[in-house]
Design an enzyme around this catalytic site. Structure first.
Site, PDB file in Angstrom:
ATOM      1  N   MET A  30      -1.542  -5.393  -5.829  1.00  0.00           N
ATOM      2  CA  MET A  30      -1.778  -4.149  -5.244  1.00  0.00           C
ATOM      3  C   MET A  30      -2.912  -4.227  -4.425  1.00  0.00           C
ATOM      4  SD  MET A  30      -1.619  -1.389  -8.699  1.00  0.00           S
ATOM      5  CE  MET A  30      -3.025  -2.084  -9.268  1.00  0.00           C
ATOM      6  N   GLY A  31      -3.071  -5.323  -3.811  1.00  0.00           N
ATOM      7  CA  GLY A  31      -4.156  -5.548  -2.787  1.00  0.00           C
ATOM      8  C   GLY A  31      -5.417  -5.922  -3.375  1.00  0.00           C
ATOM      9  N   CYS A  32      -6.443  -5.667  -2.375  1.00  0.00           N
ATOM     10  CA  CYS A  32      -7.992  -5.799  -2.679  1.00  0.00           C
ATOM     11  C   CYS A  32      -8.075  -7.500  -3.385  1.00  0.00           C
ATOM     12  CB  CYS A  32      -8.496  -5.022  -3.876  1.00  0.00           C
ATOM     13  SG  CYS A  32     -10.254  -5.351  -4.147  1.00  0.00           S
ATOM     14  N   HIS A  34      -7.923 -11.430  -4.295  1.00  0.00           N
ATOM     15  CA  HIS A  34      -9.085 -12.333  -4.560  1.00  0.00           C
ATOM     16  C   HIS A  34      -8.460 -13.895  -4.642  1.00  0.00           C
ATOM     17  CE1 HIS A  34      -7.863 -11.815  -8.611  1.00  0.00           C
ATOM     18  NE2 HIS A  34      -8.245 -10.628  -8.481  1.00  0.00           N
ATOM     19  N   HIS A  37      -5.106 -13.870  -6.942  1.00  0.00           N
ATOM     20  CA  HIS A  37      -3.804 -13.542  -6.005  1.00  0.00           C
ATOM     21  C   HIS A  37      -3.390 -14.725  -5.206  1.00  0.00           C
ATOM     22  CE1 HIS A  37      -5.807  -9.379  -6.735  1.00  0.00           C
ATOM     23  NE2 HIS A  37      -4.657  -9.206  -7.193  1.00  0.00           N
ATOM     24  N   GLN A  61       1.315   3.960 -12.462  1.00  0.00           N
ATOM     25  CA  GLN A  61       0.813   3.256 -13.484  1.00  0.00           C
ATOM     26  C   GLN A  61      -0.494   3.423 -13.900  1.00  0.00           C
ATOM     27  OE1 GLN A  61       1.706  -0.461 -11.348  1.00  0.00           O
ATOM     28  NE2 GLN A  61      -0.412  -1.209 -12.204  1.00  0.00           N
ATOM     29  N   MET A 184     -11.341 -13.467 -12.484  1.00  0.00           N
ATOM     30  CA  MET A 184     -11.305 -12.735 -11.160  1.00  0.00           C
ATOM     31  C   MET A 184     -10.681 -11.352 -11.267  1.00  0.00           C
ATOM     32  SD  MET A 184     -11.225 -15.285  -8.212  1.00  0.00           S
ATOM     33  CE  MET A 184     -12.711 -16.381  -8.121  1.00  0.00           C
ATOM     34  N   SER A 185     -11.049 -10.167 -10.708  1.00  0.00           N
ATOM     35  CA  SER A 185     -10.318  -9.088 -11.011  1.00  0.00           C
ATOM     36  C   SER A 185     -10.715  -8.243  -9.450  1.00  0.00           C
ATOM     37  CB  SER A 185     -10.650  -8.242 -12.138  1.00  0.00           C
ATOM     38  OG  SER A 185     -10.295  -6.930 -12.138  1.00  0.00           O
ATOM     39  N   ARG A 187     -11.040  -5.245  -9.859  1.00  0.00           N
ATOM     40  CA  ARG A 187     -12.189  -4.121 -10.429  1.00  0.00           C
ATOM     41  C   ARG A 187     -13.621  -4.683 -10.537  1.00  0.00           C
ATOM     42  NH1 ARG A 187      -7.063  -2.177 -13.084  1.00  0.00           N
ATOM     43  NH2 ARG A 187      -6.842   0.037 -12.248  1.00  0.00           N
TER      44      ARG A 187
HETATM   45  P1  AMP Z   1      -3.058  -6.741  -9.179  1.00  0.00           P
HETATM   46  O1  AMP Z   1      -3.021  -6.537  -7.639  1.00  0.00           O
HETATM   47  O2  AMP Z   1      -4.314  -6.700 -10.209  1.00  0.00           O
HETATM   48  O3  AMP Z   1      -1.929  -5.821  -9.791  1.00  0.00           O
HETATM   49  O4  AMP Z   1      -2.631  -8.480  -9.757  1.00  0.00           O
HETATM   50  C1  AMP Z   1      -1.502  -8.715  -9.198  1.00  0.00           C
HETATM   51  C2  AMP Z   1      -1.153 -10.176  -9.793  1.00  0.00           C
HETATM   52  O5  AMP Z   1      -2.178 -10.964  -9.538  1.00  0.00           O
HETATM   53  C3  AMP Z   1      -1.001  -9.979 -11.034  1.00  0.00           C
HETATM   54  O6  AMP Z   1       0.246 -10.813 -11.594  1.00  0.00           O
HETATM   55  C4  AMP Z   1      -2.159 -10.366 -11.724  1.00  0.00           C
HETATM   56  O7  AMP Z   1      -1.864 -10.732 -13.299  1.00  0.00           O
HETATM   57  C5  AMP Z   1      -2.642 -11.495 -10.888  1.00  0.00           C
HETATM   58  N1  AMP Z   1      -3.871 -11.623 -11.156  1.00  0.00           N
HETATM   59  C6  AMP Z   1      -4.982 -10.821 -10.962  1.00  0.00           C
HETATM   60  N2  AMP Z   1      -6.051 -11.392 -11.172  1.00  0.00           N
HETATM   61  C7  AMP Z   1      -5.960 -12.673 -11.497  1.00  0.00           C
HETATM   62  C8  AMP Z   1      -6.694 -13.943 -11.888  1.00  0.00           C
HETATM   63  N3  AMP Z   1      -7.945 -13.873 -12.025  1.00  0.00           N
HETATM   64  N4  AMP Z   1      -6.133 -15.069 -11.967  1.00  0.00           N
HETATM   65  C9  AMP Z   1      -4.598 -15.171 -12.012  1.00  0.00           C
HETATM   66  N5  AMP Z   1      -3.872 -14.051 -11.430  1.00  0.00           N
HETATM   67  C10 AMP Z   1      -4.407 -12.950 -11.459  1.00  0.00           C
END
Ligand code: AMP
Length: 282
Positions: A30-32, A34, A37, A61, A184-185, A187
């Site tokens: 979903m971008g942003c 780190h 990703h 979602q 990492m997130s 958020r």
């Molecule tokens: P998102 O952009 O948050 O929807 O995440 C996209 C993908 O990146 C998903 O498969 C997440 O599980 C993965 N992801 C997000 N944070 C991490 C992290 N800290 N370590 C590994 N994978 C991650």
């Protein structure tokens, strides 16, 4: 790297790659972005000839009071990072390309979507399953890489692939953490300095729980959950849930065993909700 906005163009590119028997991996995001990703893109690179990264903030979602409208948009930065990792295509559809007028269909993975994050986010995994199904149909990957960070999501996607007979291998990549252990997130950018300190409680609860799990042969899940509650509350976090579940089925374990995972969600301050998880004995 090609930036593709239409589903038609994406199908056609993927079909051309397939004709020459190239292995295609999809990395949905979903971008942003780190390092978490980016690690998924690196995994994809190891196992495939062509990589498609998708960047789509999926409206269906998000719950009504969640952060869809404020979700960070950093397209220029993100596309640069994705290209630098060697992605071949970036699928970046506008919302109306994914959800045409009068969109009515949804994909639901029933029981697995109900517990854990599904309790406070009842429509979340239906939205995830629907968008992932669409992304699979549009990109036709051989492999899709997801992070173990979203543990429940990963199990749901694996189930979806089996149930809907997709010929796609799902890879779960390890959680990438900050130096001090915070997962990492996207958020994490919402955290102020007090929140950032408090957020460490998720990792602290995991570390403490792993330690007890290794030191005792017989240990009830209840003890782990109590320990987690204590650590989170002392740090000033609000525990949304903590569960000890089987790593493949998400069924709660009464006692910690070699397949047990501790998963938790914590609210930091008024609005930042973070999740984390770990196997307890590994
Ligand atoms: P998102 O952009 O948050 O929807 O995440 C996209 C993908 O990146 C998903 O498969 C997440 O599980 C993965 N992801 C997000 N944070 C991490 C992290 N800290 N370590 C590994 N994978 C991650």
């Amino acid at each position: 790297m090609k930036v593709i906005r239409s589903s038609r163009e994406m199908y056609e590119l993927s079909a051309r790659w397939k004709k020459t028997a190239q292995v295609i991996s999809l990395v949905p995001t979903m971008g942003c972005l780190h390092e978490g990703h980016l690690s998924l893109i690196r995994h994809a690179r190891e196992v495939s000839d062509k990589i498609i990264v998708s960047l789509f903030v999926n409206p269906i979602q998000f719950g009504q009071n969640e952060d869809f409208d404020s979700y960070p948009d950093q397209f220029e930065r993100d596309s640069g990072l994705i290209e630098a990792e060697g992605s071949d295509a970036l699928f970046y559809p506008p919302p109306e390309e994914m959800y045409t007028e009068n969109f009515q269909t949804s994909v639901k993975v029933k029981t697995l979507s109900q517990g854990m994050c599904g309790i406070d986010r009842p429509d979340h995994f239906g939205g995830v399953a629907t968008v992932v199904t669409k992304l699979f149909n549009i990109t036709s990957p051989d492999i899709a890489v997801f992070g173990k960070k979203d543990f429940q999501q990963l199990i749901i996607i694996k189930r979806l692939v089996k149930d809907l007979s997709y010929n796609i291998e799902i890879i779960g990549a390890p959680i990438v953490r900050e130096k001090d252990g915070l997962a990492m997130s996207s958020r994490n950018v919402y955290l102020d300095s007090a929140g950032r300190k408090c957020a460490l409680c998720l990792y602290q609860a995991i570390q403490a729980s792993k330690k007890i799990s290794h030191s005792r042969d017989e240990l009830s899940a209840e003890q782990i959950i109590e320990e987690t509650k204590k650590i989170v509350t002392q740090a000033g976090g609000q525990l949304e849930y903590a569960v000890v579940v089987n790593e493949f089925t998400l069924v709660p374990d009464n006692f910690v065993n070699n397949n047990s995972v501790l998963a938790l969600a914590v609210k930091i301050g008024d609005s930042v909700r973070l999740i984390d998880n770990s196997k307890l004995r590994s």
